[in-house]
Scaffold this motif. Structure first.
Motif, PDB file in Angstrom:
ATOM      1  N   HIS A  93       1.025  -1.274   0.048  1.00 27.01           N
ATOM      2  CA  HIS A  93      -0.001  -0.028  -0.188  1.00 27.01           C
ATOM      3  C   HIS A  93       0.822   1.310   0.162  1.00 27.01           C
ATOM      4  O   HIS A  93       0.561   2.141  -0.639  1.00 27.01           O
ATOM      5  CB  HIS A  93      -0.935   0.020   1.223  1.00 27.01           C
ATOM      6  CG  HIS A  93      -2.093   0.950   1.083  1.00 27.01           C
ATOM      7  ND1 HIS A  93      -3.062   0.857   0.461  1.00 27.01           N
ATOM      8  CD2 HIS A  93      -2.164   2.325   1.715  1.00 27.01           C
ATOM      9  CE1 HIS A  93      -3.825   1.989   0.457  1.00 27.01           C
ATOM     10  NE2 HIS A  93      -3.226   2.704   1.344  1.00 27.01           N
ATOM     11  N   ILE A  99       2.649   1.528  -3.557  1.00 25.10           N
ATOM     12  CA  ILE A  99       1.632   2.220  -4.403  1.00 25.10           C
ATOM     13  C   ILE A  99       1.355   3.472  -4.330  1.00 25.10           C
ATOM     14  O   ILE A  99       1.259   4.267  -5.348  1.00 25.10           O
ATOM     15  CB  ILE A  99       0.179   1.281  -4.517  1.00 25.10           C
ATOM     16  CG1 ILE A  99       0.541   0.049  -5.182  1.00 25.10           C
ATOM     17  CG2 ILE A  99      -0.906   1.916  -4.948  1.00 25.10           C
ATOM     18  CD1 ILE A  99      -0.597  -1.030  -5.268  1.00 25.10           C
ATOM     19  N   SER A 139       0.342   6.368 -11.650  1.00 22.52           N
ATOM     20  CA  SER A 139      -0.463   5.665 -12.228  1.00 22.52           C
ATOM     21  C   SER A 139       0.141   4.894 -13.191  1.00 22.52           C
ATOM     22  O   SER A 139       0.852   5.330 -14.222  1.00 22.52           O
ATOM     23  CB  SER A 139      -1.573   6.649 -12.780  1.00 22.52           C
ATOM     24  OG  SER A 139      -2.227   7.432 -12.202  1.00 22.52           O
ATOM     25  N   CYS A 174      -5.957  -5.797  -4.369  1.00 23.48           N
ATOM     26  CA  CYS A 174      -6.268  -5.348  -5.892  1.00 23.48           C
ATOM     27  C   CYS A 174      -7.467  -4.979  -5.846  1.00 23.48           C
ATOM     28  O   CYS A 174      -8.057  -4.134  -6.666  1.00 23.48           O
ATOM     29  CB  CYS A 174      -5.363  -6.188  -6.832  1.00 23.48           C
ATOM     30  SG  CYS A 174      -3.503  -6.344  -6.603  1.00 23.48           S
ATOM     31  N   HIS A 219      -6.832  -1.837  -8.138  1.00 16.89           N
ATOM     32  CA  HIS A 219      -5.422  -2.027  -9.022  1.00 16.89           C
ATOM     33  C   HIS A 219      -5.528  -3.432  -9.713  1.00 16.89           C
ATOM     34  O   HIS A 219      -6.530  -4.254  -9.351  1.00 16.89           O
ATOM     35  CB  HIS A 219      -4.528  -2.251  -8.005  1.00 16.89           C
ATOM     36  CG  HIS A 219      -4.290  -0.931  -7.107  1.00 16.89           C
ATOM     37  ND1 HIS A 219      -4.032   0.123  -7.648  1.00 16.89           N
ATOM     38  CD2 HIS A 219      -4.532  -0.608  -5.784  1.00 16.89           C
ATOM     39  CE1 HIS A 219      -3.999   1.535  -6.569  1.00 16.89           C
ATOM     40  NE2 HIS A 219      -4.472   0.717  -5.521  1.00 16.89           N
ATOM     41  N   THR A 220      -4.505  -3.566 -10.433  1.00 20.74           N
ATOM     42  CA  THR A 220      -4.825  -4.874 -11.415  1.00 20.74           C
ATOM     43  C   THR A 220      -3.610  -5.814 -10.885  1.00 20.74           C
ATOM     44  O   THR A 220      -2.444  -5.399 -11.062  1.00 20.74           O
ATOM     45  CB  THR A 220      -4.344  -4.571 -12.791  1.00 20.74           C
ATOM     46  OG1 THR A 220      -5.675  -3.646 -13.251  1.00 20.74           O
ATOM     47  CG2 THR A 220      -4.486  -5.911 -13.904  1.00 20.74           C
ATOM     48  N   VAL A 235       1.824  -6.259  -9.556  1.00 17.49           N
ATOM     49  CA  VAL A 235       0.642  -5.418  -9.487  1.00 17.49           C
ATOM     50  C   VAL A 235       0.573  -4.075 -10.235  1.00 17.49           C
ATOM     51  O   VAL A 235       1.709  -3.329 -10.110  1.00 17.49           O
ATOM     52  CB  VAL A 235       0.523  -5.077  -7.723  1.00 17.49           C
ATOM     53  CG1 VAL A 235      -0.641  -4.005  -7.543  1.00 17.49           C
ATOM     54  CG2 VAL A 235       0.311  -6.306  -7.067  1.00 17.49           C
ATOM     55  N   LYS A 236      -0.401  -3.874 -11.073  1.00 20.00           N
ATOM     56  CA  LYS A 236      -0.233  -2.515 -11.773  1.00 20.00           C
ATOM     57  C   LYS A 236      -1.320  -1.399 -10.929  1.00 20.00           C
ATOM     58  O   LYS A 236      -2.348  -1.681 -10.514  1.00 20.00           O
ATOM     59  CB  LYS A 236      -0.904  -2.622 -13.060  1.00 20.00           C
ATOM     60  CG  LYS A 236      -0.891  -1.520 -13.975  1.00 20.00           C
ATOM     61  CD  LYS A 236      -1.323  -1.999 -15.368  1.00 20.00           C
ATOM     62  CE  LYS A 236      -1.302  -0.411 -16.169  1.00 20.00           C
ATOM     63  NZ  LYS A 236      -1.545  -0.847 -17.814  1.00 20.00           N
ATOM     64  N   LYS A 237      -0.641  -0.198 -10.734  1.00 21.45           N
ATOM     65  CA  LYS A 237      -1.377   0.795 -10.053  1.00 21.45           C
ATOM     66  C   LYS A 237      -2.435   1.353 -10.996  1.00 21.45           C
ATOM     67  O   LYS A 237      -2.376   1.316 -12.018  1.00 21.45           O
ATOM     68  CB  LYS A 237      -0.361   1.911  -9.678  1.00 21.45           C
ATOM     69  CG  LYS A 237      -1.363   2.921  -8.953  1.00 21.45           C
ATOM     70  CD  LYS A 237      -0.438   3.994  -8.337  1.00 21.45           C
ATOM     71  CE  LYS A 237      -1.064   5.266  -7.658  1.00 21.45           C
ATOM     72  NZ  LYS A 237      -0.059   6.347  -6.959  1.00 21.45           N
ATOM     73  N   LYS A 238      -3.614   1.465 -10.568  1.00 20.25           N
ATOM     74  CA  LYS A 238      -4.720   2.041 -11.071  1.00 20.25           C
ATOM     75  C   LYS A 238      -4.575   3.420 -11.755  1.00 20.25           C
ATOM     76  O   LYS A 238      -3.628   4.108 -11.117  1.00 20.25           O
ATOM     77  CB  LYS A 238      -6.026   2.077 -10.528  1.00 20.25           C
ATOM     78  CG  LYS A 238      -6.242   3.003  -9.135  1.00 20.25           C
ATOM     79  CD  LYS A 238      -7.250   3.006  -8.521  1.00 20.25           C
ATOM     80  CE  LYS A 238      -7.448   3.712  -7.238  1.00 20.25           C
ATOM     81  NZ  LYS A 238      -8.677   3.726  -6.605  1.00 20.25           N
TER      82      LYS A 238
END
Length: 87
Positions: free
Chosen positions: A29, A32, A37, A58, A63-64, A81-84
């Motif tokens: 967290h 991120i 983004s 996620c 997030h993805t 993990v991809k940040k939204k």
């Protein structure tokens, strides 16, 4: 920036090996929040609870979870993990 085996550009590396719930999720967290983004965070963990916690994190925050795998060592878990995107 480095590239993973999946040819996904990785912007941040997060090693939470040896830490137990809730520290891995709290560290993700924090990472991120600092990321831009669309940035990809690679997280390495040894806590089996992360196999449940990271997908839920996620899903709840938007997030993805690009990739999740269990590595043979210890076992060790790896997440991308991809940040939204900002709205």
């Amino acid at each position: 920036m480095t590239t993973s085996l999946l040819d996904t550009p990785i912007n941040h590396h997060l090693d939470t090996q040896g830490l137990i719930c809730p520290e891995p999720v709290m560290m993700l967290h924090k990472t991120i929040r600092k990321a831009d983004s669309g940035d990809i965070i690679e997280m390495i963990a040894t806590d089996p609870a992360t196999t449940r916690d990271i997908p839920n994190f996620c899903r709840h925050l938007g997030h993805t979870l690009v990739h999740q795998e269990t590595l043979n060592e210890a076992p060790t878990y790896r997440y991308l993990v991809k940040k939204k995107s900002a709205y």
